[in-house]
Every structure is written in C-alpha cells, then in structure tokens.
Motif scaffolding. Structure first.
Motif, PDB file in Angstrom:
ATOM      1  N   TYR A 102      -4.877  -1.309  79.109  1.00 54.50           N
ATOM      2  CA  TYR A 102      -6.089  -0.549  79.413  1.00 54.50           C
ATOM      3  C   TYR A 102      -6.508   0.193  78.144  1.00 54.50           C
ATOM      4  O   TYR A 102      -5.727   0.955  77.572  1.00 54.50           O
ATOM      5  N   VAL A 103      -7.740  -0.031  77.717  1.00 57.17           N
ATOM      6  CA  VAL A 103      -8.184   0.466  76.402  1.00 57.17           C
ATOM      7  C   VAL A 103      -9.050   1.717  76.540  1.00 57.17           C
ATOM      8  O   VAL A 103      -8.753   2.747  75.943  1.00 57.17           O
ATOM      9  N   CYS A 104     -10.140   1.654  77.290  1.00 59.57           N
ATOM     10  CA  CYS A 104     -11.014   2.816  77.447  1.00 59.57           C
ATOM     11  C   CYS A 104     -12.080   2.520  78.488  1.00 59.57           C
ATOM     12  O   CYS A 104     -12.340   1.363  78.827  1.00 59.57           O
ATOM     13  N   GLY A 105     -12.713   3.560  79.001  1.00 58.86           N
ATOM     14  CA  GLY A 105     -13.861   3.404  79.876  1.00 58.86           C
ATOM     15  C   GLY A 105     -15.133   3.299  79.061  1.00 58.86           C
ATOM     16  O   GLY A 105     -15.181   3.711  77.892  1.00 58.86           O
ATOM     17  N   ALA A 135     -10.056   1.626  70.787  1.00 60.46           N
ATOM     18  CA  ALA A 135     -10.618   2.680  71.635  1.00 60.46           C
ATOM     19  C   ALA A 135     -11.503   3.634  70.849  1.00 60.46           C
ATOM     20  O   ALA A 135     -12.559   4.063  71.331  1.00 60.46           O
ATOM     21  N   VAL A 136     -11.099   3.959  69.628  1.00 59.25           N
ATOM     22  CA  VAL A 136     -11.884   4.910  68.840  1.00 59.25           C
ATOM     23  C   VAL A 136     -13.196   4.292  68.372  1.00 59.25           C
ATOM     24  O   VAL A 136     -14.251   4.929  68.419  1.00 59.25           O
ATOM     25  N   VAL A 137     -13.158   3.038  67.946  1.00 58.71           N
ATOM     26  CA  VAL A 137     -14.400   2.373  67.556  1.00 58.71           C
ATOM     27  C   VAL A 137     -15.295   2.197  68.787  1.00 58.71           C
ATOM     28  O   VAL A 137     -16.520   2.356  68.711  1.00 58.71           O
ATOM     29  N   ALA A 138     -14.694   1.892  69.916  1.00 61.61           N
ATOM     30  CA  ALA A 138     -15.456   1.768  71.158  1.00 61.61           C
ATOM     31  C   ALA A 138     -16.146   3.075  71.503  1.00 61.61           C
ATOM     32  O   ALA A 138     -17.296   3.078  71.972  1.00 61.61           O
ATOM     33  N   ARG A 139     -15.469   4.182  71.246  1.00 67.52           N
ATOM     34  CA  ARG A 139     -16.076   5.483  71.528  1.00 67.52           C
ATOM     35  C   ARG A 139     -17.274   5.730  70.624  1.00 67.52           C
ATOM     36  O   ARG A 139     -18.319   6.221  71.083  1.00 67.52           O
ATOM     37  N   GLU A 140     -17.131   5.396  69.357  1.00 70.48           N
ATOM     38  CA  GLU A 140     -18.251   5.562  68.432  1.00 70.48           C
ATOM     39  C   GLU A 140     -19.467   4.767  68.908  1.00 70.48           C
ATOM     40  O   GLU A 140     -20.605   5.237  68.848  1.00 70.48           O
ATOM     41  N   ALA A 141     -19.215   3.560  69.430  1.00 68.44           N
ATOM     42  CA  ALA A 141     -20.313   2.716  69.895  1.00 68.44           C
ATOM     43  C   ALA A 141     -20.946   3.273  71.159  1.00 68.44           C
ATOM     44  O   ALA A 141     -22.170   3.407  71.254  1.00 68.44           O
ATOM     45  N   VAL A 142     -20.126   3.594  72.159  1.00 68.90           N
ATOM     46  CA  VAL A 142     -20.679   3.927  73.470  1.00 68.90           C
ATOM     47  C   VAL A 142     -21.292   5.323  73.502  1.00 68.90           C
ATOM     48  O   VAL A 142     -22.217   5.574  74.295  1.00 68.90           O
ATOM     49  N   GLU A 143     -20.814   6.231  72.649  1.00 66.97           N
ATOM     50  CA  GLU A 143     -21.345   7.590  72.668  1.00 66.97           C
ATOM     51  C   GLU A 143     -22.474   7.788  71.666  1.00 66.97           C
ATOM     52  O   GLU A 143     -23.026   8.887  71.572  1.00 66.97           O
ATOM     53  N   CYS A 201     -21.480  -4.514  73.191  1.00 68.33           N
ATOM     54  CA  CYS A 201     -20.996  -5.497  72.218  1.00 68.33           C
ATOM     55  C   CYS A 201     -21.916  -5.583  71.006  1.00 68.33           C
ATOM     56  O   CYS A 201     -21.449  -5.727  69.860  1.00 68.33           O
ATOM     57  N   ASN A 202     -23.217  -5.509  71.213  1.00 75.20           N
ATOM     58  CA  ASN A 202     -24.153  -5.538  70.086  1.00 75.20           C
ATOM     59  C   ASN A 202     -23.924  -4.363  69.151  1.00 75.20           C
ATOM     60  O   ASN A 202     -23.958  -4.517  67.924  1.00 75.20           O
ATOM     61  N   ARG A 203     -23.668  -3.189  69.720  1.00 72.34           N
ATOM     62  CA  ARG A 203     -23.416  -2.016  68.880  1.00 72.34           C
ATOM     63  C   ARG A 203     -22.065  -2.130  68.180  1.00 72.34           C
ATOM     64  O   ARG A 203     -21.933  -1.727  67.003  1.00 72.34           O
ATOM     65  N   MET A 204     -21.065  -2.675  68.859  1.00 71.97           N
ATOM     66  CA  MET A 204     -19.764  -2.880  68.215  1.00 71.97           C
ATOM     67  C   MET A 204     -19.894  -3.819  67.023  1.00 71.97           C
ATOM     68  O   MET A 204     -19.260  -3.611  65.977  1.00 71.97           O
ATOM     69  N   ALA A 205     -20.709  -4.841  67.157  1.00 69.12           N
ATOM     70  CA  ALA A 205     -20.912  -5.777  66.046  1.00 69.12           C
ATOM     71  C   ALA A 205     -21.574  -5.070  64.873  1.00 69.12           C
ATOM     72  O   ALA A 205     -21.220  -5.304  63.702  1.00 69.12           O
ATOM     73  N   GLU A 206     -22.528  -4.191  65.145  1.00 70.15           N
ATOM     74  CA  GLU A 206     -23.196  -3.450  64.071  1.00 70.15           C
ATOM     75  C   GLU A 206     -22.220  -2.533  63.340  1.00 70.15           C
ATOM     76  O   GLU A 206     -22.244  -2.430  62.108  1.00 70.15           O
ATOM     77  N   ALA A 247     -27.051   3.724  84.158  1.00 64.96           N
ATOM     78  CA  ALA A 247     -25.621   3.984  83.952  1.00 64.96           C
ATOM     79  C   ALA A 247     -25.400   5.264  83.154  1.00 64.96           C
ATOM     80  O   ALA A 247     -26.264   5.694  82.387  1.00 64.96           O
ATOM     81  N   SER A 248     -24.239   5.849  83.317  1.00 67.06           N
ATOM     82  CA  SER A 248     -23.829   7.022  82.550  1.00 67.06           C
ATOM     83  C   SER A 248     -22.678   6.634  81.630  1.00 67.06           C
ATOM     84  O   SER A 248     -21.752   5.923  82.041  1.00 67.06           O
ATOM     85  N   VAL A 249     -22.732   7.099  80.385  1.00 70.77           N
ATOM     86  CA  VAL A 249     -21.634   6.858  79.449  1.00 70.77           C
ATOM     87  C   VAL A 249     -20.367   7.515  79.975  1.00 70.77           C
ATOM     88  O   VAL A 249     -20.378   8.664  80.436  1.00 70.77           O
ATOM     89  N   TRP A 250     -19.259   6.796  79.898  1.00 67.08           N
ATOM     90  CA  TRP A 250     -17.987   7.273  80.461  1.00 67.08           C
ATOM     91  C   TRP A 250     -16.848   6.742  79.601  1.00 67.08           C
ATOM     92  O   TRP A 250     -16.241   5.741  79.892  1.00 67.08           O
ATOM     93  N   TRP A 251     -16.575   7.428  78.498  1.00 66.84           N
ATOM     94  CA  TRP A 251     -15.468   7.010  77.642  1.00 66.84           C
ATOM     95  C   TRP A 251     -14.202   7.724  78.106  1.00 66.84           C
ATOM     96  O   TRP A 251     -14.235   8.895  78.513  1.00 66.84           O
ATOM     97  N   THR A 252     -13.074   7.008  78.049  1.00 63.25           N
ATOM     98  CA  THR A 252     -11.781   7.597  78.373  1.00 63.25           C
ATOM     99  C   THR A 252     -10.767   7.152  77.328  1.00 63.25           C
ATOM    100  O   THR A 252     -10.981   6.183  76.599  1.00 63.25           O
ATOM    101  N   THR A 253      -9.654   7.822  77.281  1.00 63.04           N
ATOM    102  CA  THR A 253      -8.520   7.337  76.505  1.00 63.04           C
ATOM    103  C   THR A 253      -7.898   6.141  77.230  1.00 63.04           C
ATOM    104  O   THR A 253      -8.154   5.924  78.417  1.00 63.04           O
ATOM    105  N   PRO A 254      -7.044   5.358  76.561  1.00 64.76           N
ATOM    106  CA  PRO A 254      -6.328   4.287  77.263  1.00 64.76           C
ATOM    107  C   PRO A 254      -5.550   4.797  78.471  1.00 64.76           C
ATOM    108  O   PRO A 254      -5.587   4.195  79.551  1.00 64.76           O
TER     109      PRO A 254
END
Length: 308
Positions: free
Chosen positions: A103-106, A254-262, A37-42, A275-282
C-alpha cells in the motif's frame, strides 16, 4: 514523510511506469487516474502508461497488480471495491488483501450520485421509495460490477429503504451509463464525475449523493442521509503495488505522488470532477483499508449480496 533530495527521487522511475487501471477506460476513476498519471509524467520525465484491466468489480486488475514484479515499474489503482468490499462480498478472491500488496498512498475520495433515466416518475428520494414499494421488482439499478461502491450503494439503499430493485452488473461504468441512457435500466449509483456531467447535460435526473453531506460540486442535490439516516458510502482511490517493493522505494513513490496530487492543477481538475484530494502515508492507506473492510462487512452481509 520528508521530501527526498533530487538525487534520491531521480532513482525512480528510471523507465516508463505501467499503471494498471482496474476499471474500463472512460469512467470516473479512470479519468482521475489519468489526471494523476499525466502529472506524474511531467514531474518525473518518464511516461506513465495506463493499462486498463477490468472485470469482476476491479478484481481482475487488482490481481494483475499482485502478480507484477515488485520493482516499482508496475503499480496500479487501489480501490475500495476490490480491497475493502470484495473480501466480504466474494466467497473466494484470487489475492490476499493483507499479504499480497504494498500500500503506497491515497489519492482521492468522492461520493457517488444516484441518477435516474427521465422516464422514471420520481423526482425525489421519498417519491422513488414510494414508487419502488408500489411496484416491487419492476425497477433496476446498474453498477460497474459486483463489489463496487456503485453496487454496494444500491444494496444499502434497498436494505435501508425496504425496497425490491434488481441489480444489473456491468464490466464498467461506461456500459452502465449507455444502458441507462438507452432506457434499458432505470438508475445508477454512479461515480460523481460522469454522473454529474450527464445530469448537467439534462440526460438524467439526479436525486441524491451518497456521502454524509451534500457535495460542493452539486450543492442543490441532497445527501441520501437526509432521507435515510446513517446512509453513507464514498469511493476512494490510491496507489497500490505488489508485495515486496523495498520500503525506501515505496517512500520515494509516495512522496512524488504527493507532489503530484497536492499540486494546484491536479487539485483543480479533481474538484472539477467531484473528487477531493486525499493523500496518505503507506501506513495510513493500509490502516484505512482495514477500517473500511470492518465498517462495510456488516453492511454487505445485511444486504444479502454475495458472489460465489
């Protein structure tokens, strides 16, 4: 999924976003959620406010997500416990996992770590099994609530090892760890971030991780599968919204979430927490949830665990 143009992405969010955390503050999944969430805010320039709605193994917060307006301004944590385990474990749920969510993303996957209070006279899984068999019903394990992977990990251990240990559910991992450190319960199958910290501080004794293999964050700790063939359970977290969020908006989130988590910073922080990063499509998250439910259902039934 293609990266959206800046003009598209600026359409969301247009106001602060409420992120419903389904477990209490301070636990492993709460920490990981706040990192993201902190990275999403940035990235977006909007606040992401974590609201912890805990209880019933994550079901209270998950229901709150289902009841939110489908405008993208309220999202929350998708969790294995409330979405893949609870449908079998609970006789009744206040939500329908197939019809009431988007369901948005992992975001991440992580194993659990079995830790003991120092007073338990076992220093390996074979020693723990032998101890529990000698004194059935004497020892207890805590979880952050019925239906969490912490609970199911213990039930799987009971079933596969043929031991009788008492399950003590709490409203979150923090309370479970407090009672473990206070000597009121004997062991916790904890989310690895907090369990590993306590282990490194020498406050508890780590015995095994619950993934199929050893964790890079704790390479000296064996996997439970080294002693109980086929034992494997991981926690996972993702982004969940109420049903009815427009598909274009789901894609943008989902796409913004991917930018943040990866991103390198979040990846580093996740790995530091085990933890391991695990992004998925919806679509990928929805399918993964279904596969998990099918895989865990016979394990839940075999364990005898049931919440009426």
């Amino acid at each position: 999924m293609t990266r959206p143009a800046l003009a598209q992405r600026s359409a969301w969010p247009t106001q602060p976003v409420r992120f419903i955390g389904i477990f209490p503050p301070g636990g492993g999944t709460d920490i990981l959620s706040r990192i993201w969430c902190n990275r999403m805010a940035e990235i977006t320039g909007q606040s992401f406010v974590v609201e912890n709605r805990s209880g019933s193994g994550g079901n209270v917060g998950t229901e709150a997500i289902a009841r939110a307006a489908p405008d993208g301004n309220t999202i929350g944590l998708a969790s294995v416990s409330s979405l893949s385990i609870a449908p079998t474990l609970y006789a009744r749920l206040p939500y329908d996992v197939d019809r009431e969510f988007t369901y948005v993303c992992g975001l991440w996957q992580l194993p659990n770590l079995l830790i003991l209070r120092p007073g338990v006279p076992a220093r390996s899984i074979p020693e723990l099994i032998a101890l529990c068999r000698r004194e059935p019903g004497r020892y207890s394990f805590a979880s952050s609530g019925a239906g969490t992977t912490l609970h199911l990990a213990g039930e799987m251990f009971k079933h596969m090892a043929g031991v009788d240990i008492l399950h003590v559910p709490y409203r979150g991992g923090a309370q479970a760890y407090n009672d473990l450190l206070g000597g009121r319960i004997d062991m916790v199958f904890g989310n690895i971030p907090e369990a590993l910290r306590l282990s490194r501080e020498g406050q508890v004794r780590p015995l095994a991780v619950t993934g199929a293999a050893r964790s890079p964050q704790a390479p000296d700790v064996p996997a439970m599968a080294e002693f109980l063939s086929g034992y494997e359970i991981n926690s996972w977290g993702g982004v969940l919204g109420p049903a009815g969020i427009p598909p274009a908006l789901v894609e943008r989130i989902a796409v913004v979430a991917r930018e943040a988590v990866e991103g390198a910073d979040v990846r580093r922080q996740f790995e530091e927490k085990g933890a391991s990063v695990w992004w998925t499509t919806p679509e990928g998250l929805a399918e993964f949830r279904r596969e998990n439910e099918v895989r865990f259902a016979p394990l839940v039934r075999a364990s005898g665990a049931r919440v009426e």
